[in-house]
Design a protein around this motif. Structure first.
Motif, PDB file in Angstrom:
ATOM      1  N   GLY A 131       0.855  -1.173   0.000  1.00 44.65           N
ATOM      2  CA  GLY A 131       0.000   0.000   0.000  1.00 44.65           C
ATOM      3  C   GLY A 131       0.896   1.230   0.000  1.00 44.65           C
ATOM      4  O   GLY A 131       2.126   1.118  -0.041  1.00 44.65           O
ATOM      5  N   VAL A 132       0.309   2.402   0.054  1.00 38.63           N
ATOM      6  CA  VAL A 132       1.072   3.658   0.074  1.00 38.63           C
ATOM      7  C   VAL A 132       0.619   4.477   1.266  1.00 38.63           C
ATOM      8  O   VAL A 132      -0.594   4.684   1.454  1.00 38.63           O
ATOM      9  N   GLN A 133       1.583   4.939   2.055  1.00 37.85           N
ATOM     10  CA  GLN A 133       1.281   5.758   3.225  1.00 37.85           C
ATOM     11  C   GLN A 133       2.133   7.028   3.195  1.00 37.85           C
ATOM     12  O   GLN A 133       3.327   6.972   2.892  1.00 37.85           O
ATOM     13  N   HIS A 134       1.512   8.145   3.532  1.00 35.20           N
ATOM     14  CA  HIS A 134       2.228   9.419   3.567  1.00 35.20           C
ATOM     15  C   HIS A 134       3.007   9.551   4.864  1.00 35.20           C
ATOM     16  O   HIS A 134       2.508   9.244   5.948  1.00 35.20           O
ATOM     17  N   ASP A 135       4.245  10.017   4.749  1.00 38.25           N
ATOM     18  CA  ASP A 135       5.095  10.256   5.915  1.00 38.25           C
ATOM     19  C   ASP A 135       5.219  11.760   6.125  1.00 38.25           C
ATOM     20  O   ASP A 135       5.797  12.467   5.286  1.00 38.25           O
ATOM     21  N   ALA A 136       4.664  12.256   7.230  1.00 41.53           N
ATOM     22  CA  ALA A 136       4.611  13.693   7.470  1.00 41.53           C
ATOM     23  C   ALA A 136       5.999  14.297   7.688  1.00 41.53           C
ATOM     24  O   ALA A 136       6.231  15.459   7.343  1.00 41.53           O
ATOM     25  N   VAL A 137       6.916  13.524   8.244  1.00 44.16           N
ATOM     26  CA  VAL A 137       8.248  14.059   8.539  1.00 44.16           C
ATOM     27  C   VAL A 137       9.038  14.329   7.267  1.00 44.16           C
ATOM     28  O   VAL A 137       9.597  15.403   7.070  1.00 44.16           O
ATOM     29  N   SER A 138       9.077  13.349   6.384  1.00 45.74           N
ATOM     30  CA  SER A 138       9.845  13.495   5.140  1.00 45.74           C
ATOM     31  C   SER A 138       9.040  14.135   4.024  1.00 45.74           C
ATOM     32  O   SER A 138       9.611  14.633   3.044  1.00 45.74           O
ATOM     33  N   GLY A 139       7.707  14.098   4.151  1.00 44.49           N
ATOM     34  CA  GLY A 139       6.849  14.613   3.088  1.00 44.49           C
ATOM     35  C   GLY A 139       6.698  13.664   1.918  1.00 44.49           C
ATOM     36  O   GLY A 139       6.120  14.028   0.895  1.00 44.49           O
ATOM     37  N   MET A 140       7.198  12.438   2.065  1.00 42.33           N
ATOM     38  CA  MET A 140       7.139  11.473   0.976  1.00 42.33           C
ATOM     39  C   MET A 140       6.039  10.432   1.212  1.00 42.33           C
ATOM     40  O   MET A 140       5.584  10.244   2.336  1.00 42.33           O
ATOM     41  N   ASP A 141       5.644   9.794   0.132  1.00 46.09           N
ATOM     42  CA  ASP A 141       4.652   8.733   0.190  1.00 46.09           C
ATOM     43  C   ASP A 141       5.369   7.403  -0.024  1.00 46.09           C
ATOM     44  O   ASP A 141       5.793   7.092  -1.136  1.00 46.09           O
ATOM     45  N   PHE A 142       5.520   6.628   1.035  1.00 41.43           N
ATOM     46  CA  PHE A 142       6.272   5.393   0.975  1.00 41.43           C
ATOM     47  C   PHE A 142       5.364   4.196   0.698  1.00 41.43           C
ATOM     48  O   PHE A 142       4.217   4.150   1.137  1.00 41.43           O
ATOM     49  N   VAL A 143       5.901   3.224  -0.030  1.00 40.04           N
ATOM     50  CA  VAL A 143       5.236   1.939  -0.170  1.00 40.04           C
ATOM     51  C   VAL A 143       5.472   1.164   1.123  1.00 40.04           C
ATOM     52  O   VAL A 143       6.616   1.033   1.576  1.00 40.04           O
ATOM     53  N   ARG A 144       4.396   0.675   1.719  1.00 43.59           N
ATOM     54  CA  ARG A 144       4.495  -0.066   2.967  1.00 43.59           C
ATOM     55  C   ARG A 144       3.631  -1.324   2.876  1.00 43.59           C
ATOM     56  O   ARG A 144       2.681  -1.392   2.085  1.00 43.59           O
ATOM     57  N   SER A 145       3.953  -2.279   3.699  1.00 45.81           N
ATOM     58  CA  SER A 145       3.200  -3.521   3.763  1.00 45.81           C
ATOM     59  C   SER A 145       2.183  -3.455   4.900  1.00 45.81           C
ATOM     60  O   SER A 145       2.513  -3.030   6.008  1.00 45.81           O
TER      61      SER A 145
END
Length: 216
Positions: A131-145
């Motif tokens: 899935g894809v989750q937004h990371d508020a610290v880095s501002g990036m959208d990471f692929v996560r399980s």
């Protein structure tokens, strides 16, 4: 011999198609990278069609610096289960399931879910879907399980880059829209690892069938 010839051809292809640039993600659509997807079956490095439910490694088409394979890791200890999808020296197998329940093949440009085929404990056995989750610290959208979420977990696509070589990229199309984003690789300082993320430069890859015949 067929595999060696293919890998040699891919190395020549890369000389005229560099993929090393790195910029802050700006969420480009797939029209910004020419693709050659035709709706045909996705093929592995041996030229064989990918089959739903069969385990494959996802690996870079480059060697040396910048290379890497896709792996599931537990780098973020704040999560109860391994959830970090990273680029590493070796791969964990992944299976692909078409979003269309009537589909019998893994086709280019079709909606798919990606699921790691790894041994884990009972509590984490359902948390293997991409899935894809937004990371508020880095501002990036990471692929996560994580757990399967309808209209999110099955919103990935495999797009072919070149009609002559089985080189592919992965895209993510939230909520099934036509606006798709590249899945690339971005370094995450917080876990000291290169993670799969929505990026302005896609991860160019190929698929390698593993010895695991199938996944349930």
């Amino acid at each position: 011999m067929k595999t060696l010839a293919l890998l040699f051809a891919l190395s020549l292809y890369l000389l005229s198609h560099p993929t090393s640039a790195k910029l802050k993600p700006i969420r480009l659509g797939t029209d910004d990278v020419p693709i050659a997807s035709t709706g045909a079956p996705v093929v592995d490095r041996d030229g064989d069609a990918l089959q739903p439910g069969v385990a494959y490694n996802i690996t870079s088409i480059t060697w040396g610096a910048g290379a890497g394979e896709v792996k599931l890791e537990w780098r973020d200890t704040n999560t109860k289960c391994p959830s970090d999808v990273i680029s590493w020296n070796y791969a964990d197998p992944v299976v692909f399931t078409p979003a269309d329940p009537k589909a019998t093949a893994v086709l280019e440009s079709s909606f798919l879910s990606f699921k790691f085929n790894v041994v884990t404990n009972f509590l984490c056995s359902g948390n293997l879907y991409w899935g894809v989750q937004h990371d508020a610290v880095s501002g990036m959208d990471f692929v996560r399980s994580d757990e399967f979420v309808e209209n999110q977990s099955d919103r990935f696509k495999i797009e072919r880059l070149d009609a002559n070589f089985p080189t592919y990229i992965i895209t993510y199309c939230p909520s099934g829209t036509d606006k798709c984003y590249y899945v690339g690789r971005e370094y995450d300082e917080s876990i000291k690892s290169t993670r799969l993320a929505l990026s302005d430069f896609p991860f160019v890859l190929m698929f390698w069938k593993t010895s695991l015949a199938s996944a349930k």
